[in-house]
Write a protein that holds these residues in place. Sequence first.
Motif, PDB file in Angstrom:
ATOM      1  N   ARG A 170      27.578   7.372 -44.336  1.00 24.04           N
ATOM      2  CA  ARG A 170      28.303   8.328 -45.187  1.00 24.04           C
ATOM      3  C   ARG A 170      29.069   9.326 -44.326  1.00 24.04           C
ATOM      4  O   ARG A 170      30.244   9.622 -44.584  1.00 24.04           O
ATOM      5  CB  ARG A 170      27.320   9.048 -46.115  1.00 24.04           C
ATOM      6  CG  ARG A 170      28.002  10.047 -47.067  1.00 24.04           C
ATOM      7  CD  ARG A 170      27.021  10.662 -48.035  1.00 24.04           C
ATOM      8  NE  ARG A 170      26.455   9.672 -48.940  1.00 24.04           N
ATOM      9  CZ  ARG A 170      25.207   9.222 -48.879  1.00 24.04           C
ATOM     10  NH1 ARG A 170      24.378   9.684 -47.938  1.00 24.04           N
ATOM     11  NH2 ARG A 170      24.768   8.320 -49.733  1.00 24.04           N
ATOM     12  N   ARG A 171      28.424   9.845 -43.300  1.00 27.92           N
ATOM     13  CA  ARG A 171      29.070  10.817 -42.423  1.00 27.92           C
ATOM     14  C   ARG A 171      30.285  10.203 -41.718  1.00 27.92           C
ATOM     15  O   ARG A 171      31.355  10.815 -41.654  1.00 27.92           O
ATOM     16  CB  ARG A 171      28.040  11.315 -41.389  1.00 27.92           C
ATOM     17  CG  ARG A 171      28.585  12.251 -40.313  1.00 27.92           C
ATOM     18  CD  ARG A 171      29.094  13.570 -40.871  1.00 27.92           C
ATOM     19  NE  ARG A 171      28.079  14.322 -41.551  1.00 27.92           N
ATOM     20  CZ  ARG A 171      27.204  15.150 -40.945  1.00 27.92           C
ATOM     21  NH1 ARG A 171      27.234  15.298 -39.635  1.00 27.92           N
ATOM     22  NH2 ARG A 171      26.335  15.830 -41.662  1.00 27.92           N
ATOM     23  N   CYS A 177      32.086   7.637 -42.693  1.00 26.12           N
ATOM     24  CA  CYS A 177      33.149   7.381 -43.672  1.00 26.12           C
ATOM     25  C   CYS A 177      33.895   8.668 -44.009  1.00 26.12           C
ATOM     26  O   CYS A 177      35.126   8.684 -44.096  1.00 26.12           O
ATOM     27  CB  CYS A 177      32.568   6.757 -44.937  1.00 26.12           C
ATOM     28  SG  CYS A 177      32.004   5.052 -44.730  1.00 26.12           S
ATOM     29  N   GLU A 178      33.156   9.750 -44.206  1.00 23.59           N
ATOM     30  CA  GLU A 178      33.779  11.034 -44.531  1.00 23.59           C
ATOM     31  C   GLU A 178      34.647  11.530 -43.382  1.00 23.59           C
ATOM     32  O   GLU A 178      35.703  12.139 -43.602  1.00 23.59           O
ATOM     33  CB  GLU A 178      32.694  12.063 -44.859  1.00 23.59           C
ATOM     34  CG  GLU A 178      31.952  11.783 -46.168  1.00 23.59           C
ATOM     35  CD  GLU A 178      30.759  12.686 -46.365  1.00 23.59           C
ATOM     36  OE1 GLU A 178      30.366  13.372 -45.380  1.00 23.59           O
ATOM     37  OE2 GLU A 178      30.188  12.696 -47.469  1.00 23.59           O
ATOM     38  N   ASP A 206      26.056   0.712 -52.754  1.00 23.08           N
ATOM     39  CA  ASP A 206      26.440   2.113 -52.588  1.00 23.08           C
ATOM     40  C   ASP A 206      27.356   2.285 -51.380  1.00 23.08           C
ATOM     41  O   ASP A 206      28.327   3.060 -51.426  1.00 23.08           O
ATOM     42  CB  ASP A 206      25.199   2.988 -52.421  1.00 23.08           C
ATOM     43  CG  ASP A 206      24.335   3.027 -53.667  1.00 23.08           C
ATOM     44  OD1 ASP A 206      24.883   2.790 -54.763  1.00 23.08           O
ATOM     45  OD2 ASP A 206      23.124   3.276 -53.549  1.00 23.08           O
ATOM     46  N   VAL A 207      27.051   1.574 -50.306  1.00 21.31           N
ATOM     47  CA  VAL A 207      27.885   1.662 -49.100  1.00 21.31           C
ATOM     48  C   VAL A 207      29.259   1.062 -49.361  1.00 21.31           C
ATOM     49  O   VAL A 207      30.281   1.603 -48.910  1.00 21.31           O
ATOM     50  CB  VAL A 207      27.186   0.961 -47.917  1.00 21.31           C
ATOM     51  CG1 VAL A 207      28.133   0.818 -46.727  1.00 21.31           C
ATOM     52  CG2 VAL A 207      25.938   1.732 -47.504  1.00 21.31           C
ATOM     53  N   LEU A 222      31.194   3.611 -51.080  1.00 20.64           N
ATOM     54  CA  LEU A 222      31.525   4.675 -50.135  1.00 20.64           C
ATOM     55  C   LEU A 222      32.725   4.292 -49.277  1.00 20.64           C
ATOM     56  O   LEU A 222      33.646   5.095 -49.067  1.00 20.64           O
ATOM     57  CB  LEU A 222      30.297   4.943 -49.258  1.00 20.64           C
ATOM     58  CG  LEU A 222      30.280   6.182 -48.383  1.00 20.64           C
ATOM     59  CD1 LEU A 222      30.254   7.439 -49.245  1.00 20.64           C
ATOM     60  CD2 LEU A 222      29.038   6.144 -47.472  1.00 20.64           C
ATOM     61  N   HIS A 259      36.590   6.196 -49.396  1.00 18.83           N
ATOM     62  CA  HIS A 259      37.153   6.883 -48.229  1.00 18.83           C
ATOM     63  C   HIS A 259      38.136   6.010 -47.447  1.00 18.83           C
ATOM     64  O   HIS A 259      38.616   6.447 -46.388  1.00 18.83           O
ATOM     65  CB  HIS A 259      36.020   7.354 -47.311  1.00 18.83           C
ATOM     66  CG  HIS A 259      35.139   8.401 -47.909  1.00 18.83           C
ATOM     67  ND1 HIS A 259      35.471   9.733 -47.904  1.00 18.83           N
ATOM     68  CD2 HIS A 259      33.944   8.318 -48.559  1.00 18.83           C
ATOM     69  CE1 HIS A 259      34.520  10.436 -48.502  1.00 18.83           C
ATOM     70  NE2 HIS A 259      33.583   9.601 -48.909  1.00 18.83           N
TER      71      HIS A 259
END
Length: 236
Positions: free
Chosen positions: A54-55, A57-58, A76-77, A80, A84
Amino acid sequence: MGGAVAREAEADSHEVVARFHSDRPFLEASRSAVGEADMAVDFSLPELAVPHLRRCCEWQVPVVMGTTGWYDALDDVRTLVQEHDASVLYAPNFSIGVAVLSRALGHVTTLMDALDDYDAFVQELHHTKKADSPSGTAQMLAEQVVDGLSRKDHVEPETQHQRIDPSAVHVSSTRAGTAFGEHTVAFDSPFDRVALRHRAKNRRGFAAGVLRAAEWLRGRRGLFTLDDVLDDWLNA
C-alpha cells in the motif's frame, strides 16, 4: 534474502539507495527516505506485505514482492494497484529454475490427467528459519497439480493421521539445517515414479531472478507475476 538482493544489485552496478529492516521499519519512514529509487524489493513478513505494498503504491514506487503468506488479500492488492496506477510484481519464488519447473509441470499434468494410475504429491525442504510452512512455492506447485488433474480438487498441506482423501494433493514440509530450498513434484504409480525437482544451491539464484524481474518491471504499470516476465521473454 534482502541482503542477498542488495549484494547482487551492487555487484551488477545498481545503487541501493535505502535499506529497511526491523530496526528501521519501512512503515515508519518518510517519502524522502527512498529518494529517487526506481524500484523497491520486499522480503519481509506476511503481515507486513500488504501494508508495504500500500505504501509503495501510494508513493508511486514500483515494487518487486518476494514475501509470501499474503495471497488471500490478492483482490485487495489488485484494487490498490488499479486505484494508484501502480506497478507490482510478485512471485512465491524468484528462481528462474523454479519458473521453468512450473512451466514443465503444466505440460506434465496434461499428460498425467489421462493416466489414472499416477498419484501426485509435493515435497519441500527448507532451512529451520523459514517462516511459513508449507512454502509459497510448494503451495503454488500443488495448486498447479490440482488445476491440471481432474481427479484432484484440493491441496492438503497438513500431516495425515489417517487415510488421505484420494482427491487431495498432499504437500509435505521438512525444516532442517540450512537448506536453501528443494521442491519435488512427483507422480507415483504401481510401476514407477516420475519426478520433477528443483534444488537451490544458494540465495544468489533467487536474487538474480529478483533483479531480472525488477529490470523487466521498470516502465510498466499493473499487477504482474513472474509468468508475465517469462511470457515476454518467450515471445521475444
